[in-house]
Design an enzyme around this catalytic site. Sequence first.
Site, PDB file in Angstrom:
ATOM      1  N   ALA A 100      13.509  -0.281   4.189  1.00 21.56           N
ATOM      2  CA  ALA A 100      12.260   0.484   4.219  1.00 21.56           C
ATOM      3  C   ALA A 100      11.247  -0.103   3.254  1.00 21.56           C
ATOM      4  O   ALA A 100      10.510   0.621   2.579  1.00 21.56           O
ATOM      5  CB  ALA A 100      12.523   1.947   3.883  1.00 21.56           C
ATOM      6  N   GLY A 101      11.213  -1.431   3.201  1.00 15.41           N
ATOM      7  CA  GLY A 101      10.207  -2.104   2.396  1.00 15.41           C
ATOM      8  C   GLY A 101       8.959  -2.383   3.199  1.00 15.41           C
ATOM      9  O   GLY A 101       8.721  -1.785   4.249  1.00 15.41           O
ATOM     10  N   VAL A 104      23.881   0.690   5.563  1.00 13.75           N
ATOM     11  CA  VAL A 104      24.446   0.213   6.825  1.00 13.75           C
ATOM     12  C   VAL A 104      25.689  -0.616   6.505  1.00 13.75           C
ATOM     13  O   VAL A 104      25.626  -1.567   5.723  1.00 13.75           O
ATOM     14  CB  VAL A 104      23.424  -0.636   7.607  1.00 13.75           C
ATOM     15  CG1 VAL A 104      24.094  -1.285   8.813  1.00 13.75           C
ATOM     16  CG2 VAL A 104      22.261   0.233   8.056  1.00 13.75           C
ATOM     17  N   ALA A 157       1.688 -14.055  -0.405  1.00 18.19           N
ATOM     18  CA  ALA A 157       0.921 -15.250  -0.058  1.00 18.19           C
ATOM     19  C   ALA A 157      -0.219 -15.484  -1.035  1.00 18.19           C
ATOM     20  O   ALA A 157      -0.473 -16.619  -1.459  1.00 18.19           O
ATOM     21  CB  ALA A 157       0.380 -15.131   1.372  1.00 18.19           C
ATOM     22  N   HIS A 175     -23.232   6.562  -1.176  1.00 23.13           N
ATOM     23  CA  HIS A 175     -22.831   7.751  -0.419  1.00 23.13           C
ATOM     24  C   HIS A 175     -23.403   7.658   1.002  1.00 23.13           C
ATOM     25  O   HIS A 175     -24.574   7.312   1.180  1.00 23.13           O
ATOM     26  CB  HIS A 175     -23.368   9.002  -1.105  1.00 23.13           C
ATOM     27  CG  HIS A 175     -23.127  10.262  -0.328  1.00 23.13           C
ATOM     28  ND1 HIS A 175     -21.884  10.875  -0.278  1.00 23.13           N
ATOM     29  CD2 HIS A 175     -23.951  11.005   0.457  1.00 23.13           C
ATOM     30  CE1 HIS A 175     -21.971  11.945   0.483  1.00 23.13           C
ATOM     31  NE2 HIS A 175     -23.217  12.054   0.943  1.00 23.13           N
TER      32      HIS A 175
END
Length: 485
Positions: A193-194, A249, A331, A455
């Site tokens: 879950a990265g 797992v 990167a 804004h």
Amino acid sequence: MKDNYDLVVIGGGPGGYEAAIRAGQLGMSVACIEKRVYKGEPALGGTCLNVGCIPSKALLDSSHRYEATKHDLAEHGISTGDVAIDVEQMIERKEGIIKQLTGGVAALLKGNGVDWLQGWGTLVDGKGADKQVKFTALEDETETTITAKNVILAAGSVPIDIPVAKTDGERIVDSTGALDFTEVPKRLGVIGAGVIGLELGSVWRRLGAEVVIYEALPNFLAAADKDISKEAGKMLKKQGLDIRVDTKVTNAEVKGDEVVVTSEKNGEASDESFDKLIVCVGRRAYAEKLLGEDSGIELTERGLIDVDDQCKTNLDGVYAIGDLVRGPMLAHKAMEEGMMAVERIHGEKAQVNYDTIINVIYTHPEIAWVGMTEQEAEAAGYEVKTGSFNLAANGRALAQSEAEGSIKVVADAKTDRLLGMHAISAGAGDIVHQGMIAMEFVSSIEDLQLMTFAHPTISEAVHEAALSADGRAIHAIQRKKRKKK
């Protein structure tokens, strides 16, 4: 190809090709060695352009547009009728982007006088004034020894394999294989879950897959600020990602047209079947054929190339960058390290500020941060103050149906110095650059408070978060903060 160069760069990914281009700009004779073949053709750009950052973002954008068209346009009064996804067309678009960018890199090398040597590069001997690099041609495997005054090692990384879920390229795939599915799997399993697991899981979930993500660690997004990771977990689960933390797992086996995954949580094992399984538990430095037995390069205990803060190895004139060395495998980190190494070779005093390296997860909304989390700042001994602002109170976010998420700032309570900025929002990866620039100029929270933000913009939430750090946010009811004992 010449016999001798001022600089030989081994690796044509983001770090390597940028280093080669910069060296060419500075008037050096340069060779960039890259052996990658993509879809049958030699290719520059490394993992990032071919099977990583760029193709995954192409699929994320396509899948987001599909989901938004199917589910989100009705509130704007837009009717679309039946909406369908052509997966083959989506993949074809991704391939077109890859080809355009990698071709562009080749043109940039040529335009800057850099020789692209298609094949393998091995640092045979880096101890002398003239470094010896063995070049093995991709076309016919002929070997040539090249000498160079300087060498930059930039070979990148590859996905980590795990014995309990060996990839077969069809049913069980790594992150590369997950970019080329020809149809949407009905049930998709993801190990990890990265960043990669969340992004790829999001792509195929949006297109209709039922997605289960297994995470062995007990905490979700442990590297992120706790407030942000908690908010992200709720949002992603609400979107339909079944994220199971503290779940290991233990086996994955292909049986017919399915992958049977065995997992364990709290000592109890269970089996589930999937059409596809993606293994994305991290990456490791890629060093195949990179170093000869007598290269002289020293490695760390983790097997990375040992470098100083300027990416210089133990050998004069030999540098290593990117995923081969310490620090995050990003990167943009590799790019700046490559530029720094070249400019150091040229006699300049370039330096990378590792305290302001940005992290981004390109889910929707995006999750991004720069600098310290609240927890890291406290562990480092700072007296911490924080400010947060929820996008539900931001006019621009509401107007464009992007009102989920928040911005958080972390500061030193004694000096008012900004230590970190964290965001989960639309465009979070761009928003945190404001924090990065502020930190580079050693800005205070007061500096952000005194700036005029346009804004309506989502960036106004940065202003409000800074005001919130001192209980001054205008568009949120501020509760008095309890003093920490």
